[in-house]
Scaffold this motif. Structure first.
Motif, short mmCIF file in Angstrom:
data_model
loop_
_atom_site.label_atom_id
_atom_site.label_comp_id
_atom_site.label_asym_id
_atom_site.label_seq_id
_atom_site.Cartn_x
_atom_site.Cartn_y
_atom_site.Cartn_z
N ALA A 70 6.73 -7.18 -9.19
CA ALA A 70 7.12 -8.57 -9.45
C ALA A 70 5.83 -9.37 -9.34
O ALA A 70 4.81 -8.87 -8.87
N GLU A 71 5.87 -10.60 -9.81
CA GLU A 71 4.64 -11.40 -9.80
C GLU A 71 4.04 -11.48 -8.40
O GLU A 71 2.81 -11.46 -8.24
N ASN A 72 4.87 -11.53 -7.38
CA ASN A 72 4.36 -11.66 -6.01
C ASN A 72 4.50 -10.37 -5.20
O ASN A 72 4.37 -10.39 -3.98
N LEU A 73 4.74 -9.23 -5.88
CA LEU A 73 4.96 -7.96 -5.19
C LEU A 73 4.19 -6.87 -5.94
O LEU A 73 4.60 -6.43 -7.01
N ARG A 74 3.07 -6.43 -5.36
CA ARG A 74 2.16 -5.54 -6.09
C ARG A 74 1.55 -4.46 -5.20
O ARG A 74 1.37 -4.66 -3.99
N TYR A 75 1.23 -3.34 -5.85
CA TYR A 75 0.39 -2.30 -5.25
C TYR A 75 -1.01 -2.47 -5.81
O TYR A 75 -1.20 -2.59 -7.03
N SER A 76 -2.01 -2.45 -4.94
CA SER A 76 -3.38 -2.49 -5.43
C SER A 76 -3.84 -1.10 -5.88
O SER A 76 -4.70 -0.97 -6.75
N GLY A 77 -3.24 -0.06 -5.30
CA GLY A 77 -3.68 1.31 -5.58
C GLY A 77 -4.93 1.66 -4.80
O GLY A 77 -5.55 0.82 -4.14
N SER A 78 -5.33 2.91 -4.87
CA SER A 78 -6.54 3.37 -4.18
C SER A 78 -7.78 2.97 -4.97
O SER A 78 -7.73 2.87 -6.20
N PRO A 79 -8.91 2.78 -4.30
CA PRO A 79 -10.13 2.38 -5.02
C PRO A 79 -10.79 3.51 -5.80
O PRO A 79 -11.59 3.25 -6.69
N LEU A 80 -10.45 4.76 -5.45
CA LEU A 80 -10.95 5.92 -6.18
C LEU A 80 -9.77 6.81 -6.55
O LEU A 80 -8.72 6.76 -5.91
N ALA A 81 -9.97 7.66 -7.55
CA ALA A 81 -8.96 8.64 -7.91
C ALA A 81 -9.04 9.82 -6.94
O ALA A 81 -10.12 10.34 -6.68
N TYR A 82 -7.87 10.22 -6.43
CA TYR A 82 -7.83 11.32 -5.48
C TYR A 82 -7.05 12.52 -6.01
O TYR A 82 -6.77 13.46 -5.27
N SER A 83 -6.65 12.50 -7.28
CA SER A 83 -6.02 13.65 -7.93
C SER A 83 -6.24 13.51 -9.43
O SER A 83 -6.50 12.40 -9.94
N PHE A 84 -6.14 14.62 -10.16
CA PHE A 84 -6.33 14.57 -11.60
C PHE A 84 -5.20 13.80 -12.29
O PHE A 84 -5.37 13.35 -13.43
N SER A 85 -4.08 13.60 -11.61
CA SER A 85 -3.01 12.79 -12.19
C SER A 85 -3.41 11.32 -12.29
O SER A 85 -2.75 10.52 -12.97
N GLU A 86 -4.51 10.94 -11.62
CA GLU A 86 -4.98 9.55 -11.64
C GLU A 86 -6.12 9.33 -12.63
O GLU A 86 -6.75 8.26 -12.64
N ALA A 87 -6.38 10.32 -13.49
CA ALA A 87 -7.52 10.23 -14.40
C ALA A 87 -7.44 9.00 -15.30
O ALA A 87 -8.47 8.43 -15.69
N GLY B 234 0.84 -1.19 0.00
CA GLY B 234 0.00 0.00 0.00
C GLY B 234 0.87 1.24 0.00
O GLY B 234 2.08 1.17 0.24
N HIS B 235 0.31 2.38 -0.31
CA HIS B 235 0.86 3.72 -0.30
C HIS B 235 0.73 4.39 -1.66
O HIS B 235 0.25 5.51 -1.75
N LEU B 236 1.17 3.74 -2.75
CA LEU B 236 1.04 4.35 -4.08
C LEU B 236 -0.37 4.11 -4.61
O LEU B 236 -0.92 3.02 -4.45
N HIS B 237 -0.95 5.11 -5.26
CA HIS B 237 -2.36 5.08 -5.59
C HIS B 237 -2.68 4.49 -6.96
O HIS B 237 -3.85 4.35 -7.32
N GLY B 238 -1.66 4.13 -7.73
CA GLY B 238 -1.89 3.46 -8.99
C GLY B 238 -1.62 1.97 -8.85
O GLY B 238 -0.63 1.58 -8.24
N PRO B 239 -2.51 1.09 -9.38
CA PRO B 239 -2.24 -0.35 -9.33
C PRO B 239 -0.97 -0.68 -10.12
O PRO B 239 -0.82 -0.24 -11.26
N GLN B 240 -0.06 -1.43 -9.51
CA GLN B 240 1.24 -1.69 -10.14
C GLN B 240 1.75 -3.07 -9.78
O GLN B 240 1.53 -3.55 -8.67
N THR B 241 2.47 -3.66 -10.73
CA THR B 241 3.11 -4.96 -10.52
C THR B 241 4.62 -4.75 -10.57
O THR B 241 5.16 -4.44 -11.63
#
Length: 379
Positions: free
Chosen positions: A221-238, A212-219
């Motif tokens: 490594a196969e076993n190391l991932r960010y889910s990201g935030s469930p909603l956009a909280y800035s226009f950079s996340e459009a 957790g912490h970064l708001h964009g879903p990211q991979t």
């Protein structure tokens, strides 16, 4: 075992002054439907359940409703705090909550004591690393080195040591900035002394790491991932595809991870043009229900621009004034006014702020004002 990895709910957050509780409840309540349809056993939330250390009563009530729906759908829940919320407040009554299937992992000193779950293949150890602010964390962990990497390194050393003492598959929840991750504008920096990121190698030796912490879903490594935030909280996340990860463990460990996209309650968009163009162009009709950021290019700054925009775009929340000419230069203000008279500096200031030269009448008033000041200084 099927695990739903989510994080960074930030319940209670506003978007450019707009309350988001309705949108947050709409999206987060849908997680219970995923639990039912995907036969999820465990939902993990890797930090920042709330947007602030002392959430509002409405935010707490919303969280309670969502978590109860998830439990009623059949999943157990594991939560760790992030850098926004409060470990002490989230962790209160943790032992009582565990009896109902809600596990709160908030204490640094207990981060190597996992939530012990099981499926038909045997035990699964779920470790929760609360956000480790380096200075207090290093004292609790008893290490001399400062920074995020040393405290997380020690946390993972302890987890691997505990894991070695048991035969279990493993999941780790952590709230951190891991090297290789892409930030967005809505995350609060966790830098200390200019260094905030940690290496992926810190998390070696476990079956899955739910970051957790970064708001964009990211991979990473196969076993190391960010889910990201469930909603956009800035226009950079459009452009983000907001989602959660559906993680599956079999007898041998991680067998697969799939993305499940989340609904978008209100889309984000940015539009550029003069105020008249934005208000009148029929091509902008699809944006009338979006959260809107507008970049105005009028040569003269429009008065009360946001209010005017909201007569057409109810959810316009942000305005920038960027005239196509007049403000684009590389010199500092000190460099631009060096060697100029008071009258020239005042004229330059008016031009910069308004985007147009002072009129003759305005110049006359400026000269009169400077004359009055000059006479007073001579007395």
């Amino acid at each position: 075992m099927r695990i739903l990895h989510t994080s960074d709910w930030h319940v209670g957050r506003t978007f450019h002054g707009r309350d988001l509780l309705v949108e947050q409840e709409s999206v987060l309540s849908g997680l219970a439907d995923l639990v039912s349809s995907e036969k999820v056993d465990v939902v993990v939330i890797s930090g920042d359940l709330y947007d602030r250390a002392v959430p509002s009563a409405d935010a707490v009530s919303l969280c309670a409703r969502v978590l109860m729906r998830i439990r009623a759908a059949g999943a157990q829940i594991v939560i760790t705090p992030g850098n926004h919320d409060s470990a002490a407040r989230i962790g209160v009554f943790g032992e009582f909550a565990a009896a109902g299937g809600l596990f709160l992992r908030t204490q640094i000193s207990l981060l190597d004591k996992p939530v012990e779950l099981a499926d038909e293949h045997g035990p699964v150890a779920v470790y929760g690393i609360p956000f480790l602010e380096p200075e207090p964390a290093r004292h609790v962990l008893g290490i001399a080195d400062k920074g995020h990497a040393p405290v997380l390194g020690e946390a993972m050393r302890r987890i691997r040591a505990d894991l070695a003492s048991r035969e279990a598959r493993s999941v780790v929840l952590a709230h951190a900035f891991v090297t290789g991750g892409a930030p967005s504008e809505s995350e609060r920096t966790i830098a200390v002394g200019g260094v905030q990121d940690v290496s992926m190698q810190v998390f070696s030796g476990v079956d899955y790491v739910a970051l957790g912490h970064l708001h964009g879903p990211q991979t990473l490594a196969e076993n190391l991932r960010y889910s990201g935030s469930p909603l956009a909280y800035s226009f950079s996340e459009a452009r983000h595809r907001k989602s959660v990860w559906l993680v599956e463990l079999d007898a041998g460990g991680l067998v697969g991870v799939e993305r499940r996209e989340l609904p978008v309650p209100r889309q984000l968009a940015t539009v550029t043009g003069t105020l008249a163009e934005v208000l009148e162009d029929p091509a902008h009709k699809p944006l009338e229900d979006h959260f809107l950021s507008v970049v105005l290019t009028d040569q003269v700054r429009p008065m009360d621009a946001l209010r005017q925009l909201q007569t057409r775009f109810e959810h316009a929340v942000h305005v920038e004034w960027r005239p196509e000419q007049g403000l684009q230069h590389n010199m500092t203000y000190a460099e631009r006014v060096r060697g100029r008279t008071d009258e020239e500096v005042a004229c330059c200031f008016v031009s910069d702020v308004r985007g147009s030269e002072p009129s003759a009448a305005e110049m006359s008033l400026l000269r009169e004002a400077f004359s009055v000041v000059a006479r007073e200084q001579e007395q």
